[in-house]
Design an enzyme around this catalytic site. Structure first.
Site, PDB file in Angstrom:
ATOM      1  N   TYR A  23       0.850  -1.190   0.000  1.00 53.45           N
ATOM      2  CA  TYR A  23       0.000   0.000   0.000  1.00 53.45           C
ATOM      3  C   TYR A  23       0.880   1.232   0.000  1.00 53.45           C
ATOM      4  O   TYR A  23       2.043   1.198   0.404  1.00 53.45           O
ATOM      5  CB  TYR A  23      -1.033   0.024   1.116  1.00 53.45           C
ATOM      6  CG  TYR A  23      -0.530   0.090   2.542  1.00 53.45           C
ATOM      7  CD1 TYR A  23       0.357   1.068   2.974  1.00 53.45           C
ATOM      8  CD2 TYR A  23      -1.005  -0.819   3.466  1.00 53.45           C
ATOM      9  CE1 TYR A  23       0.780   1.124   4.290  1.00 53.45           C
ATOM     10  CE2 TYR A  23      -0.588  -0.761   4.789  1.00 53.45           C
ATOM     11  CZ  TYR A  23       0.312   0.207   5.194  1.00 53.45           C
ATOM     12  OH  TYR A  23       0.725   0.258   6.493  1.00 53.45           O
ATOM     13  N   GLU A  86       0.764  -1.640  -6.210  1.00 50.99           N
ATOM     14  CA  GLU A  86       0.552  -0.679  -5.127  1.00 50.99           C
ATOM     15  C   GLU A  86      -0.939  -0.394  -4.996  1.00 50.99           C
ATOM     16  O   GLU A  86      -1.599  -0.041  -5.974  1.00 50.99           O
ATOM     17  CB  GLU A  86       1.285   0.644  -5.421  1.00 50.99           C
ATOM     18  CG  GLU A  86       2.792   0.584  -5.251  1.00 50.99           C
ATOM     19  CD  GLU A  86       3.248   0.757  -3.791  1.00 50.99           C
ATOM     20  OE1 GLU A  86       2.387   0.947  -2.906  1.00 50.99           O
ATOM     21  OE2 GLU A  86       4.477   0.697  -3.564  1.00 50.99           O
TER      22      GLU A  86
HETATM   23 ZN    ZN Z   1       5.631  -1.945  -0.007  1.00 49.62          ZN
END
Ligand code: ZN
Length: 235
Positions: A23, A86
């Site tokens: 994240y 991500e």
């Molecule tokens: Zn990471």
């Protein structure tokens, strides 16, 4: 064509065989700018916004820079062999607020496509905290790994919380053995040393999110052993 300039070639003949979830721990626009900033020297193949838009930043054939110093099974430097995703999530550490439904649905769709494209098995979908347990916590204990496993996109074994700590040498050794069989990089010292504590906490973030930071217990060992037995190492 990669959007981010932060990538290089993979080692000769190497195809991606893992996916690593992260994240961002910052607002979306700032994260996107950073992942594309040549000064920052970081990137990921994909960025998924909280409202479920998946943007490709680096071609999957190329080596992006998301995992840093990392290890899993026999692999060091997971950037060589992985695809990085991500997830837009501001944090704080641990991942809060929870990842929205639209974002999880987009992730599931993307993961299924990546796993199909590169023949990646569900046990090779990992957390950044799995491959760098001493320095990373993402995507955190709020991330729903059980949900991914229900769709065949990860692995899972149900378990109960335990109120009985068990950190004697035999139990610690059993945990180290099972964690190692699963892929965590940990030595079999029979002692709850700093490295083992970090791996235990990473394991809890993945599989025992209700007791992150708790002492080792026999139930965690059983769970790790069952995971390793049900998903033996293929590569
Ligand atoms: Zn990471």
């Amino acid at each position: 064509m990669s959007v981010s300039p932060n990538f290089g070639p993979r080692p000769a003949g190497v195809r991606p065989s893992f996916v690593i979830l992260h994240y961002t721990e910052m607002p979306l626009a700032a994260a996107r700018a950073r992942l594309c900033d040549p000064e920052a020297q970081v990137s990921a193949h994909w960025l998924i916004s909280a409202n479920g838009v998946a943007e490709a930043l680096v071609d999957e054939e190329m080596r992006a820079w998301h995992a840093g110093v990392s290890a899993w099974r026999a692999h060091d430097n997971l950037n060589d062999v992985s695809i990085g995703i991500e997830l837009d999530n501001p944090g704080p550490p641990g991942g809060s607020p929870p990842f929205p439904e639209t974002q999880m649905a987009a992730l599931e769709k993307l993961l299924a496509a990546i796993m199909e494209r590169w023949a990646i098995p569900p046990e090779n979908i990992l957390a950044h905290s799995d491959v760098a347990p001493d320095r990373k916590v993402d995507p955190g204990e709020k991330f729903d790994w059980r949900r991914l496993a229900r769709s065949g996109l990860s692995v899972w074994v149900d378990s109960e919380p335990s109120s009985v700590p068990a950190e004697d040498a035999a139990t610690v050794a059993a945990f180290q053995r099972a964690a190692r069989a699963l892929g965590y990089r940990v030595e079999e010292t029979s002692a709850m040393d700093d490295a083992t504590r970090a791996v235990l906490t990473a394991f809890q973030r993945r599989f025992r999110p209700f007791e992150v930071g708790a002492p080792l217990c026999a139930e965690a060992v059983r769970q790790a052993e069952e995971l390793a037995a049900r998903w033996p190492v293929r590569r």
